[in-house]
Enzyme design. Structure first.
Site, mmCIF file in Angstrom:
data_model
loop_
_atom_site.group_PDB
_atom_site.id
_atom_site.type_symbol
_atom_site.label_atom_id
_atom_site.label_comp_id
_atom_site.label_asym_id
_atom_site.label_seq_id
_atom_site.Cartn_x
_atom_site.Cartn_y
_atom_site.Cartn_z
ATOM 1 N N ARG A 1 13.774 -34.378 3.118
ATOM 2 C CA ARG A 1 14.601 -33.364 2.423
ATOM 3 C C ARG A 1 13.997 -31.975 2.646
ATOM 4 O O ARG A 1 12.839 -31.855 3.045
ATOM 5 C CB ARG A 1 14.642 -33.686 0.933
ATOM 6 C CG ARG A 1 15.422 -34.962 0.684
ATOM 7 C CD ARG A 1 15.683 -35.183 -0.768
ATOM 8 N NE ARG A 1 16.527 -36.354 -0.914
ATOM 9 C CZ ARG A 1 17.269 -36.632 -1.966
ATOM 10 N NH1 ARG A 1 17.262 -35.825 -3.003
ATOM 11 N NH2 ARG A 1 18.011 -37.715 -2.005
ATOM 12 N N GLU B 1 11.650 -41.984 2.673
ATOM 13 C CA GLU B 1 12.614 -41.171 3.433
ATOM 14 C C GLU B 1 12.841 -39.797 2.787
ATOM 15 O O GLU B 1 13.290 -38.867 3.446
ATOM 16 C CB GLU B 1 13.961 -41.905 3.537
ATOM 17 C CG GLU B 1 13.938 -43.143 4.432
ATOM 18 C CD GLU B 1 13.266 -44.353 3.798
ATOM 19 O OE1 GLU B 1 13.207 -44.448 2.559
ATOM 20 O OE2 GLU B 1 12.752 -45.198 4.566
ATOM 21 N N HIS C 1 17.415 -32.916 -10.931
ATOM 22 C CA HIS C 1 16.211 -33.752 -11.019
ATOM 23 C C HIS C 1 15.550 -33.591 -12.383
ATOM 24 O O HIS C 1 15.042 -34.559 -12.948
ATOM 25 C CB HIS C 1 15.229 -33.381 -9.906
ATOM 26 C CG HIS C 1 15.750 -33.669 -8.517
ATOM 27 N ND1 HIS C 1 16.351 -34.863 -8.195
ATOM 28 C CD2 HIS C 1 15.770 -32.925 -7.389
ATOM 29 C CE1 HIS C 1 16.711 -34.833 -6.914
ATOM 30 N NE2 HIS C 1 16.374 -33.667 -6.409
ATOM 31 N N GLU D 1 19.784 -59.831 -10.078
ATOM 32 C CA GLU D 1 21.168 -59.512 -10.449
ATOM 33 C C GLU D 1 21.383 -58.012 -10.295
ATOM 34 O O GLU D 1 20.536 -57.218 -10.726
ATOM 35 C CB GLU D 1 21.429 -59.909 -11.909
ATOM 36 C CG GLU D 1 21.392 -61.400 -12.161
ATOM 37 C CD GLU D 1 22.492 -62.165 -11.436
ATOM 38 O OE1 GLU D 1 23.609 -61.627 -11.318
ATOM 39 O OE2 GLU D 1 22.222 -63.286 -10.982
ATOM 40 N N ASP E 1 20.206 -42.603 -8.833
ATOM 41 C CA ASP E 1 20.919 -41.813 -7.820
ATOM 42 C C ASP E 1 21.911 -40.850 -8.467
ATOM 43 O O ASP E 1 22.465 -41.146 -9.524
ATOM 44 C CB ASP E 1 21.647 -42.782 -6.876
ATOM 45 C CG ASP E 1 22.113 -42.095 -5.613
ATOM 46 O OD1 ASP E 1 21.648 -40.974 -5.319
ATOM 47 O OD2 ASP E 1 22.959 -42.680 -4.912
ATOM 48 N N ASN F 1 21.440 -37.240 -8.860
ATOM 49 C CA ASN F 1 20.933 -35.984 -9.458
ATOM 50 C C ASN F 1 21.547 -34.762 -8.774
ATOM 51 O O ASN F 1 21.928 -33.798 -9.422
ATOM 52 C CB ASN F 1 19.412 -35.892 -9.325
ATOM 53 C CG ASN F 1 18.694 -36.957 -10.129
ATOM 54 O OD1 ASN F 1 19.309 -37.649 -10.923
ATOM 55 N ND2 ASN F 1 17.400 -37.083 -9.913
ATOM 56 N N SER G 1 19.030 -49.080 -0.151
ATOM 57 C CA SER G 1 18.249 -47.905 0.253
ATOM 58 C C SER G 1 16.749 -48.184 0.389
ATOM 59 O O SER G 1 15.916 -47.414 -0.082
ATOM 60 C CB SER G 1 18.478 -46.753 -0.742
ATOM 61 O OG SER G 1 19.834 -46.396 -0.769
ATOM 62 N N ARG H 1 19.875 -28.066 -7.011
ATOM 63 C CA ARG H 1 19.617 -29.519 -7.060
ATOM 64 C C ARG H 1 18.476 -29.876 -8.004
ATOM 65 O O ARG H 1 18.516 -30.904 -8.681
ATOM 66 C CB ARG H 1 19.311 -30.049 -5.656
ATOM 67 C CG ARG H 1 20.501 -30.020 -4.721
ATOM 68 C CD ARG H 1 20.102 -30.500 -3.336
ATOM 69 N NE ARG H 1 19.570 -31.857 -3.358
ATOM 70 C CZ ARG H 1 20.316 -32.954 -3.339
ATOM 71 N NH1 ARG H 1 21.625 -32.863 -3.264
ATOM 72 N NH2 ARG H 1 19.766 -34.150 -3.374
ATOM 73 N N ARG I 1 21.836 -49.538 -10.268
ATOM 74 C CA ARG I 1 21.972 -48.369 -9.395
ATOM 75 C C ARG I 1 23.068 -47.469 -9.962
ATOM 76 O O ARG I 1 24.161 -47.944 -10.268
ATOM 77 C CB ARG I 1 22.320 -48.766 -7.957
ATOM 78 C CG ARG I 1 22.504 -47.520 -7.092
ATOM 79 C CD ARG I 1 22.432 -47.753 -5.618
ATOM 80 N NE ARG I 1 22.379 -46.455 -4.955
ATOM 81 C CZ ARG I 1 21.813 -46.184 -3.814
ATOM 82 N NH1 ARG I 1 21.232 -47.142 -3.137
ATOM 83 N NH2 ARG I 1 21.806 -44.968 -3.310
ATOM 84 N N LEU J 1 5.426 -51.926 -22.670
ATOM 85 C CA LEU J 1 6.141 -51.827 -21.389
ATOM 86 C C LEU J 1 5.214 -51.356 -20.262
ATOM 87 O O LEU J 1 4.428 -50.431 -20.451
ATOM 88 C CB LEU J 1 7.291 -50.818 -21.553
ATOM 89 C CG LEU J 1 8.066 -50.450 -20.285
ATOM 90 C CD1 LEU J 1 8.945 -51.612 -19.824
ATOM 91 C CD2 LEU J 1 8.931 -49.205 -20.513
#
Ligand code: FPP
Length: 234
Positions: free
Chosen positions: A64, A60, A30, A200, A13, A15, A189, A26, A181, A124
């Site tokens: 935008r 959601e 990003h 955690e 969160d 950006n 969210s 904006r 976060r 990974l």
């Protein structure tokens, strides 16, 4: 590090705020955020973390402005195309969760190409949450369970936590051990609502584009100091 999480999930969160503070559009935030994601993938590889889930685009986020949605989709496609050789080289396996068919066609194609080209990797596992919503996932899971009952594959008396988990997008992955976060917001969210039950949480005021490998290591170190009890005593 003494205790490394198997699965880290991140709500990236801030950006927009990062860009605004610099007088940039904006999308610049990003773009910088995508660089932070790259560094984070590298850091997870170094720590031998097995799974990293990034909340890259929520269900959601379609609300935008069209121009931002379009720019984000283009960025995602470009990022995947450019980074596929590096993912292969670093032994990273790409996966995705969410309503992927909502994405523009060219974006879906690139996503599936990268998934295919990294399928043989066993380092990974990087999971991108795209057009993802936790409530939608639970609804999709219920529909999938109902279908299995209707077809007679399972009896409804057999439904339990473990079986329901097998009908979610995340059926192949363990639940996250650590949720990070950025930008100080104390919210989930609509992210991995079912899977985060015992995870955690680590919230940092840093905006996502400023999040570095060092910040990741600090979060993992803090995780190592936590005692997880899963609702039991000691
Ligand atoms: C939240 O910041 C971020 C997003 C909605 C998109 C996340 C996307 C990226 C980091 C780039 C693409 C990622 C990959 C893996 C290629 P915000 O826009 O909500 O920021 P704000 O709350 O400050 O407005």
């Amino acid at each position: 590090m003494k205790s490394v999480p198997r699965h880290v999930a991140i709500i990236m969160d801030g950006n927009g705020r990062w860009a605004k503070a610099r007088g940039f559009p904006r999308i610049k935030g990003h773009e910088q955020g995508a660089q932070a994601a790259r560094e984070c993938v590298e850091g997870c590889g170094e720590l031998k973390i097995e799974y990293l889930t990034l909340y890259a685009f929520s269900a959601e986020n379609w609300q935008r402005p069209k121009s931002e949605v379009f720019a984000l989709m283009r960025l995602l496609e470009k990022f995947l195309k450019e980074k596929t050789p590096e993912l292969v080289e670093k032994n990273v396996r790409l996966q995705a969760i969410g309503r992927l068919t909502d994405l523009p066609g060219t974006c879906q194609e690139q996503l599936h190409k990268t998934i295919e080209q990294t399928a043989g990797n066993n380092g990974l596992t990087l999971i991108l949450a795209l057009s993802y919503g936790g409530r939608l996932e639970i609804i999709d899971g219920i529909k999938s369970l109902l279908r299995a009952v209707e077809l007679g594959h399972i009896d409804k008396a057999m439904i339990d936590v473990e079986m329901f988990s097998k009908h979610l997008y995340t059926r192949y992955y363990p639940d996250p051990d650590l949720l990070i976060r950025t930008s100080g917001e104390m919210r989930l969210s609509n992210f991995l609502l079912w899977q985060l039950s015992y995870t955690e949480m680590y919230v940092t005021p840093k905006l996502w584009p400023d999040f570095t490998k060092k910040d990741l290591f600090a979060a993992v170190e803090e995780y190592g100091r936590r005692q997880r009890r899963y609702g039991a005593v000691e």
